[in-house]
Scaffold this motif. Structure first.
Motif, PDB file in Angstrom:
ATOM      1  N   GLY A  49      18.597   4.230 -10.019  1.00  0.00           N
ATOM      2  CA  GLY A  49      17.934   4.177 -11.320  1.00  0.00           C
ATOM      3  C   GLY A  49      16.577   3.493 -11.288  1.00  0.00           C
ATOM      4  O   GLY A  49      15.814   3.587 -12.243  1.00  0.00           O
ATOM      5  N   GLU A  50      16.249   2.802 -10.208  1.00  0.00           N
ATOM      6  CA  GLU A  50      14.958   2.121 -10.085  1.00  0.00           C
ATOM      7  C   GLU A  50      13.916   3.081  -9.514  1.00  0.00           C
ATOM      8  O   GLU A  50      14.256   4.149  -9.007  1.00  0.00           O
ATOM      9  CB  GLU A  50      15.073   0.886  -9.186  1.00  0.00           C
ATOM     10  N   THR A  51      12.654   2.690  -9.560  1.00  0.00           N
ATOM     11  CA  THR A  51      11.565   3.493  -9.007  1.00  0.00           C
ATOM     12  C   THR A  51      10.924   2.742  -7.857  1.00  0.00           C
ATOM     13  O   THR A  51      10.602   1.553  -7.980  1.00  0.00           O
ATOM     14  CB  THR A  51      10.506   3.797 -10.088  1.00  0.00           C
ATOM     15  N   LEU A  52      10.758   3.429  -6.739  1.00  0.00           N
ATOM     16  CA  LEU A  52      10.079   2.877  -5.571  1.00  0.00           C
ATOM     17  C   LEU A  52       8.667   3.447  -5.507  1.00  0.00           C
ATOM     18  O   LEU A  52       8.434   4.574  -5.939  1.00  0.00           O
ATOM     19  CB  LEU A  52      10.832   3.233  -4.287  1.00  0.00           C
ATOM     20  N   THR A  53       7.742   2.688  -4.953  1.00  0.00           N
ATOM     21  CA  THR A  53       6.350   3.111  -4.830  1.00  0.00           C
ATOM     22  C   THR A  53       5.903   2.992  -3.382  1.00  0.00           C
ATOM     23  O   THR A  53       6.130   1.963  -2.736  1.00  0.00           O
ATOM     24  CB  THR A  53       5.426   2.251  -5.716  1.00  0.00           C
ATOM     25  N   ALA A  54       5.264   4.045  -2.875  1.00  0.00           N
ATOM     26  CA  ALA A  54       4.720   4.043  -1.515  1.00  0.00           C
ATOM     27  C   ALA A  54       3.319   3.455  -1.530  1.00  0.00           C
ATOM     28  O   ALA A  54       2.504   3.794  -2.387  1.00  0.00           O
ATOM     29  CB  ALA A  54       4.683   5.464  -0.963  1.00  0.00           C
ATOM     30  N   ASN A  55       3.067   2.575  -0.599  1.00  0.00           N
ATOM     31  CA  ASN A  55       1.729   2.039  -0.373  1.00  0.00           C
ATOM     32  C   ASN A  55       1.287   2.616   0.973  1.00  0.00           C
ATOM     33  O   ASN A  55       1.989   2.449   1.969  1.00  0.00           O
ATOM     34  CB  ASN A  55       1.767   0.510  -0.338  1.00  0.00           C
ATOM     35  N   GLU A  56       0.147   3.326   0.994  1.00  0.00           N
ATOM     36  CA  GLU A  56      -0.196   4.142   2.163  1.00  0.00           C
ATOM     37  C   GLU A  56      -0.503   3.382   3.441  1.00  0.00           C
ATOM     38  O   GLU A  56      -0.587   3.968   4.507  1.00  0.00           O
ATOM     39  CB  GLU A  56      -1.344   5.105   1.853  1.00  0.00           C
ATOM     40  N   GLY A  57      -0.665   2.064   3.395  1.00  0.00           N
ATOM     41  CA  GLY A  57      -1.011   1.305   4.592  1.00  0.00           C
ATOM     42  C   GLY A  57      -2.517   1.355   4.814  1.00  0.00           C
ATOM     43  O   GLY A  57      -3.280   1.643   3.899  1.00  0.00           O
ATOM     44  N   THR A  58      -2.947   1.090   6.044  1.00  0.00           N
ATOM     45  CA  THR A  58      -4.368   1.077   6.377  1.00  0.00           C
ATOM     46  C   THR A  58      -4.668   2.167   7.387  1.00  0.00           C
ATOM     47  O   THR A  58      -3.934   2.325   8.368  1.00  0.00           O
ATOM     48  CB  THR A  58      -4.782  -0.298   6.945  1.00  0.00           C
ATOM     49  N   ALA A  68      -0.775  12.293   1.359  1.00  0.00           N
ATOM     50  CA  ALA A  68       0.387  13.035   0.864  1.00  0.00           C
ATOM     51  C   ALA A  68       1.632  12.235   1.245  1.00  0.00           C
ATOM     52  O   ALA A  68       1.638  11.515   2.251  1.00  0.00           O
ATOM     53  CB  ALA A  68       0.440  14.429   1.485  1.00  0.00           C
ATOM     54  N   TYR A  69       2.694  12.384   0.448  1.00  0.00           N
ATOM     55  CA  TYR A  69       3.895  11.575   0.625  1.00  0.00           C
ATOM     56  C   TYR A  69       5.117  12.479   0.763  1.00  0.00           C
ATOM     57  O   TYR A  69       5.214  13.509   0.109  1.00  0.00           O
ATOM     58  CB  TYR A  69       4.085  10.645  -0.584  1.00  0.00           C
ATOM     59  N   GLN A  70       6.067  12.044   1.615  1.00  0.00           N
ATOM     60  CA  GLN A  70       7.355  12.718   1.735  1.00  0.00           C
ATOM     61  C   GLN A  70       8.424  11.640   1.885  1.00  0.00           C
ATOM     62  O   GLN A  70       8.466  10.923   2.875  1.00  0.00           O
ATOM     63  CB  GLN A  70       7.398  13.656   2.948  1.00  0.00           C
ATOM     64  N   TRP A  71       9.278  11.535   0.855  1.00  0.00           N
ATOM     65  CA  TRP A  71      10.366  10.557   0.894  1.00  0.00           C
ATOM     66  C   TRP A  71      11.520  11.105   1.710  1.00  0.00           C
ATOM     67  O   TRP A  71      11.789  12.317   1.700  1.00  0.00           O
ATOM     68  CB  TRP A  71      10.818  10.222  -0.523  1.00  0.00           C
ATOM     69  N   CYS A  81      17.027  10.259   9.533  1.00  0.00           N
ATOM     70  CA  CYS A  81      16.361  10.464   8.247  1.00  0.00           C
ATOM     71  C   CYS A  81      16.044  11.940   8.026  1.00  0.00           C
ATOM     72  O   CYS A  81      15.694  12.648   8.972  1.00  0.00           O
ATOM     73  CB  CYS A  81      15.066   9.657   8.205  1.00  0.00           C
ATOM     74  N   GLY A  82      16.185  12.384   6.799  1.00  0.00           N
ATOM     75  CA  GLY A  82      15.860  13.762   6.433  1.00  0.00           C
ATOM     76  C   GLY A  82      15.057  13.796   5.143  1.00  0.00           C
ATOM     77  O   GLY A  82      15.229  12.931   4.269  1.00  0.00           O
ATOM     78  N   ASN A  83      14.186  14.781   5.021  1.00  0.00           N
ATOM     79  CA  ASN A  83      13.345  14.919   3.831  1.00  0.00           C
ATOM     80  C   ASN A  83      14.185  15.122   2.576  1.00  0.00           C
ATOM     81  O   ASN A  83      15.183  15.846   2.595  1.00  0.00           O
ATOM     82  CB  ASN A  83      12.391  16.104   3.979  1.00  0.00           C
ATOM     83  N   LEU A  84      13.756  14.504   1.483  1.00  0.00           N
ATOM     84  CA  LEU A  84      14.363  14.721   0.173  1.00  0.00           C
ATOM     85  C   LEU A  84      13.564  15.828  -0.517  1.00  0.00           C
ATOM     86  O   LEU A  84      12.356  15.682  -0.723  1.00  0.00           O
ATOM     87  CB  LEU A  84      14.323  13.436  -0.645  1.00  0.00           C
ATOM     88  N   ALA A  85      14.231  16.916  -0.834  1.00  0.00           N
ATOM     89  CA  ALA A  85      13.557  18.072  -1.436  1.00  0.00           C
ATOM     90  C   ALA A  85      12.816  17.677  -2.705  1.00  0.00           C
ATOM     91  O   ALA A  85      13.377  17.015  -3.587  1.00  0.00           O
ATOM     92  CB  ALA A  85      14.573  19.170  -1.743  1.00  0.00           C
ATOM     93  N   GLY A  86      11.545  18.043  -2.779  1.00  0.00           N
ATOM     94  CA  GLY A  86      10.740  17.798  -3.963  1.00  0.00           C
ATOM     95  C   GLY A  86      10.249  16.373  -4.129  1.00  0.00           C
ATOM     96  O   GLY A  86       9.537  16.069  -5.081  1.00  0.00           O
ATOM     97  N   ARG A  90       3.880   9.769  -4.949  1.00  0.00           N
ATOM     98  CA  ARG A  90       3.730   8.393  -4.461  1.00  0.00           C
ATOM     99  C   ARG A  90       4.921   7.532  -4.895  1.00  0.00           C
ATOM    100  O   ARG A  90       5.249   6.537  -4.255  1.00  0.00           O
ATOM    101  CB  ARG A  90       2.428   7.807  -5.001  1.00  0.00           C
ATOM    102  N   THR A  91       5.583   7.918  -5.979  1.00  0.00           N
ATOM    103  CA  THR A  91       6.757   7.184  -6.453  1.00  0.00           C
ATOM    104  C   THR A  91       8.006   8.026  -6.277  1.00  0.00           C
ATOM    105  O   THR A  91       7.942   9.259  -6.223  1.00  0.00           O
ATOM    106  CB  THR A  91       6.600   6.790  -7.934  1.00  0.00           C
ATOM    107  N   TYR A  92       9.146   7.338  -6.212  1.00  0.00           N
ATOM    108  CA  TYR A  92      10.429   8.031  -6.071  1.00  0.00           C
ATOM    109  C   TYR A  92      11.451   7.322  -6.950  1.00  0.00           C
ATOM    110  O   TYR A  92      11.607   6.097  -6.879  1.00  0.00           O
ATOM    111  CB  TYR A  92      10.892   8.020  -4.610  1.00  0.00           C
TER     112      TYR A  92
END
Length: 158
Positions: A49-58, A68-71, A81-86, A90-92
């Motif tokens: 139920g929470e939202t995670l945010t990707a920080n792209e690094g340097t 581009a992001y792929q959770w 690990c496997g890709n989550l469809a859709g 930047r957030t999940y």
């Protein structure tokens, strides 16, 4: 006379070099594809139920650079690990199916020269919502008071 010829040749070479630079024929600067120097990170709480945010690094390389992001969902050890469809924003939004697994994000940086991908470290194992009770069928029951907007409470059985 020989000295005059050498001076004339040097002057001509200087003029040709200047003309080449003006015309764009001089040495071009090296084009550099993206390279990750500090790995991407994930902020937020890995809880259903929470939202995670990707920080792209340097990243280093020619600008402009886009990301581009792929959770991904990984097993409880952060492996396989496997890709989550859709899940390419930047957030999940963490899902019930993520509980007891770990999440990570792949960030791909792209510029005119090329692209490169870097992965974050996996999160801690995803936990159920606050106050959740595991039912005998493996699903979770949560108190209605734990549902916050914009989420909805869906009653699937009584």
């Amino acid at each position: 006379m020989r000295k005059l010829q050498l001076l004339a040749a040097a002057a001509a070479a200087s003029v040709l070099t200047a003309l080449a630079a003006v015309a764009g024929l001089a040495e071009a600067q090296a084009q550099i594809a993206p390279t990750n120097t500090v790995a991407p990170t994930i902020s937020g709480t890995p809880r259903d139920g929470e939202t995670l945010t990707a920080n792209e690094g340097t990243w280093t390389g020619d600008q402009p650079m886009t990301f581009a992001y792929q959770w991904q969902r990984c097993d409880a050890n952060g492996l396989n690990c496997g890709n989550l469809a859709g899940a390419t924003a930047r957030t999940y939004a963490v899902q019930t199916s993520d509980v007891n697994n770990r999440l990570r994000v792949n960030v791909t940086a792209t510029n005119a020269t090329g692209s490169s991908t870097a992965s974050s470290q996996p999160t801690a194992p995803v936990t159920p919502p606050e106050g959740a009770t595991r039912l005998s069928d493996g699903r979770f029951s949560i108190p209605a008071s734990s549902v916050r907007l914009p989420h909805r409470l869906v009653i699937s059985g009584v």
